[in-house]
Design a protein around this motif. Sequence first.
Motif, PDB file in Angstrom:
ATOM      1  N   UNK A 158      43.779  47.624 -12.246  1.00 58.70           N
ATOM      2  CA  UNK A 158      43.760  47.406 -13.428  1.00 58.70           C
ATOM      3  C   UNK A 158      42.952  48.082 -13.507  1.00 58.70           C
ATOM      4  N   UNK A 159      41.696  47.663 -12.539  1.00 57.65           N
ATOM      5  CA  UNK A 159      39.918  47.452 -13.445  1.00 57.65           C
ATOM      6  C   UNK A 159      40.055  48.603 -14.003  1.00 57.65           C
ATOM      7  N   UNK A 160      40.678  49.886 -12.993  1.00 53.02           N
ATOM      8  CA  UNK A 160      40.808  50.906 -13.699  1.00 53.02           C
ATOM      9  C   UNK A 160      41.318  51.736 -14.422  1.00 53.02           C
ATOM     10  N   UNK A 161      42.868  51.129 -14.897  1.00 58.35           N
ATOM     11  CA  UNK A 161      43.195  51.579 -16.082  1.00 58.35           C
ATOM     12  C   UNK A 161      42.791  50.216 -17.049  1.00 58.35           C
ATOM     13  N   UNK A 162      41.548  49.318 -17.010  1.00 56.67           N
ATOM     14  CA  UNK A 162      41.403  49.146 -18.559  1.00 56.67           C
ATOM     15  C   UNK A 162      40.063  49.872 -19.055  1.00 56.67           C
ATOM     16  N   UNK A 163      39.016  49.927 -17.660  1.00 54.28           N
ATOM     17  CA  UNK A 163      37.963  51.119 -18.006  1.00 54.28           C
ATOM     18  C   UNK A 163      38.480  51.968 -18.387  1.00 54.28           C
ATOM     19  N   UNK A 164      39.418  52.504 -18.083  1.00 56.50           N
ATOM     20  CA  UNK A 164      39.945  54.169 -19.120  1.00 56.50           C
ATOM     21  C   UNK A 164      40.143  54.351 -20.257  1.00 56.50           C
ATOM     22  N   UNK A 165      40.685  52.481 -20.709  1.00 56.99           N
ATOM     23  CA  UNK A 165      40.757  52.333 -22.254  1.00 56.99           C
ATOM     24  C   UNK A 165      39.312  52.107 -23.041  1.00 56.99           C
ATOM     25  N   UNK A 166      38.782  51.220 -22.240  1.00 64.98           N
ATOM     26  CA  UNK A 166      37.710  50.938 -22.905  1.00 64.98           C
ATOM     27  C   UNK A 166      36.603  52.953 -22.788  1.00 64.98           C
ATOM     28  N   UNK A 167      36.872  53.380 -21.759  1.00 66.53           N
ATOM     29  CA  UNK A 167      36.061  55.092 -21.958  1.00 66.53           C
ATOM     30  C   UNK A 167      35.928  55.595 -23.662  1.00 66.53           C
ATOM     31  N   UNK A 168      36.960  54.851 -24.800  1.00 66.59           N
ATOM     32  CA  UNK A 168      37.587  56.059 -25.543  1.00 66.59           C
ATOM     33  C   UNK A 168      36.457  55.397 -26.638  1.00 66.59           C
ATOM     34  N   UNK A 169      36.067  54.141 -26.438  1.00 63.97           N
ATOM     35  CA  UNK A 169      34.764  53.149 -27.252  1.00 63.97           C
ATOM     36  C   UNK A 169      33.475  53.243 -26.572  1.00 63.97           C
ATOM     37  N   UNK A 170      32.795  54.448 -25.561  1.00 63.28           N
ATOM     38  CA  UNK A 170      31.472  54.614 -25.048  1.00 63.28           C
ATOM     39  C   UNK A 170      31.012  54.949 -26.445  1.00 63.28           C
ATOM     40  N   UNK A 171      29.928  53.712 -26.164  1.00 63.38           N
ATOM     41  CA  UNK A 171      29.118  54.393 -27.206  1.00 63.38           C
ATOM     42  C   UNK A 171      28.154  56.214 -27.682  1.00 63.38           C
ATOM     43  N   UNK A 172      27.976  56.230 -26.093  1.00 61.08           N
ATOM     44  CA  UNK A 172      27.457  57.822 -25.711  1.00 61.08           C
ATOM     45  C   UNK A 172      28.671  58.904 -26.468  1.00 61.08           C
ATOM     46  N   UNK A 173      29.584  59.104 -25.191  1.00 65.36           N
ATOM     47  CA  UNK A 173      29.992  60.164 -25.921  1.00 65.36           C
ATOM     48  C   UNK A 173      31.146  59.972 -26.179  1.00 65.36           C
ATOM     49  N   UNK A 174      31.478  58.849 -27.177  1.00 63.04           N
ATOM     50  CA  UNK A 174      32.998  58.548 -28.274  1.00 63.04           C
ATOM     51  C   UNK A 174      32.427  58.059 -29.690  1.00 63.04           C
ATOM     52  N   UNK A 175      31.567  57.115 -29.595  1.00 67.07           N
ATOM     53  CA  UNK A 175      31.324  56.933 -31.083  1.00 67.07           C
ATOM     54  C   UNK A 175      29.806  57.460 -31.537  1.00 67.07           C
ATOM     55  N   UNK A 176      28.984  57.408 -30.945  1.00 67.71           N
ATOM     56  CA  UNK A 176      27.217  58.825 -31.311  1.00 67.71           C
ATOM     57  C   UNK A 176      28.477  59.626 -32.070  1.00 67.71           C
TER      58      UNK A 176
END
Length: 362
Positions: free
Chosen positions: A335-353
Motif C-alpha cells: 500500500x505504501x508504494x502504491x500511495x506514493x506512486x499516485x502522489x508522485x503525479x502531484x510532486x511540486x518539482x517534477x509535475x506541478x512547477x
Amino acid sequence: MRIVITTPYCWPEVRRGGERLAHQQAAALAAAGHDVTIWSTSPGAPDRDSVLGVETHRIRRYGRGGRWFGQQAVEVNFGVQSLARLALRRMDVWHAIGVPDAAAAAALSRVRRGVRSVYTDLGYPAKASRDRRRDRRFQDFVVRNIDVYVCLSNSTADYLRRDYGRDGVVVNPGVDLEAYRPGSRDPRPTIVFSSQVDEPRKNLELLLEALDLILTDVPDVQLWLLGQGDASRALATATAAARGAVTVCEAVDETELRARYAAAWVLCLPSVAEAFGLVVVEALASGTPAVVRADSGGPAYIVSSPRVGAVVGPTAADLADGLRTGLRLAREASTTTACRAVAASYDWRDAVVPRLEEVYAR
C-alpha cells in the motif's frame, strides 16, 4: 521569470489550504530558479519577512466599503492596494489567488505589455453562487479578461465552462515528496481527519457516525482531528463511545502534520464540493490510504485506484465500509508504494512547477 503572487491573507495568520498553496507554490517556483515574491495583508503595521524562504510583503489591511462589499471588503481593498503597489513593479507574471486582486492583475496586463495575468480559483466557479457575492462584478471581469484562469481540478473546470463559457487550465496543487514520507504506523488503528472541523461541508458529524459503526468490530480504533475550528458541536452529536475514541489535536505545525499523516492508518475526508483536496495527496505521499466520497469533487479524482483507498457513497454506513477497507489496506505491505506512486503525479518539482512554467510562458 519574475513572478509576483498575491493572496488577501497569508500564513501563518490564516492556516487554510489556499494560504498554504500560495506559500508552497512560491517556494517551489523559487527552488526552480525563479524570482518570486508574495504580497498579502496584515492586521497591523505593514511588514516584510520570509515564509518558506520567499520574501513576503504585508500591506496594512482595511475593511473600508463594508456597506457595499460586506465580508469581501478586505479583499476588494487589497485588490486596489496591490494594483497601486505593483503597477510599476518589474515582473513577468502576476499570479493572483483572490478575485479582486485577480481583477487588478487582469487590468494591468491589458495596459502593460509583457505582464502575464494568472488567477487560481480555489473553489467552484458556480455562477449561481458567485452572483450572490458582493464582489460578483470583479468575478465577471476576471472571467472576461484574465490571461489564464487556473482551476484546481477537472470538476471545477467543468463548472467554469458550463456556467461562464470559458475554458480553464487545470493545474493541481502540489506536494513535496521529500518532505512527506512514510513512517511507522501508530500501534492502534488510526483514522486522521485534517480539515476545518466546524465547517458543515466537511461532514465531521458523518465521520463520527461512521466511527461509532466501526467500533463494533475494531474496538481499539482512534480518530485524530487535526483541523482548525471548534469541534465541540460535532462531538456533542456523537455517541459516548465515539467521543472516547477521538483526540482533538487542533492546529498543528507542518512537522507534526507530516508525522501524523505517516503514523495514521487511513485519512478520511468526507466533505463535498472540494475543489481539490490537498490533504488527500499529502496523506498518499506519506504512504497512507484515503477514503473520500464519490460526490466530493476533486478528492474522488485523486483516489484513482482501489489500491490507495476507497471512494464511497454518502451515508455513514458507506463511509464505515470505506474506512474498513482503508484500515485493511494499511496492513498490506504494497500500500505504501502504491500511495506514493499516485502522489508522485502531484510532486511540486517534477509535475506541478513544469506545468506552471508552461502556463506562464504561453
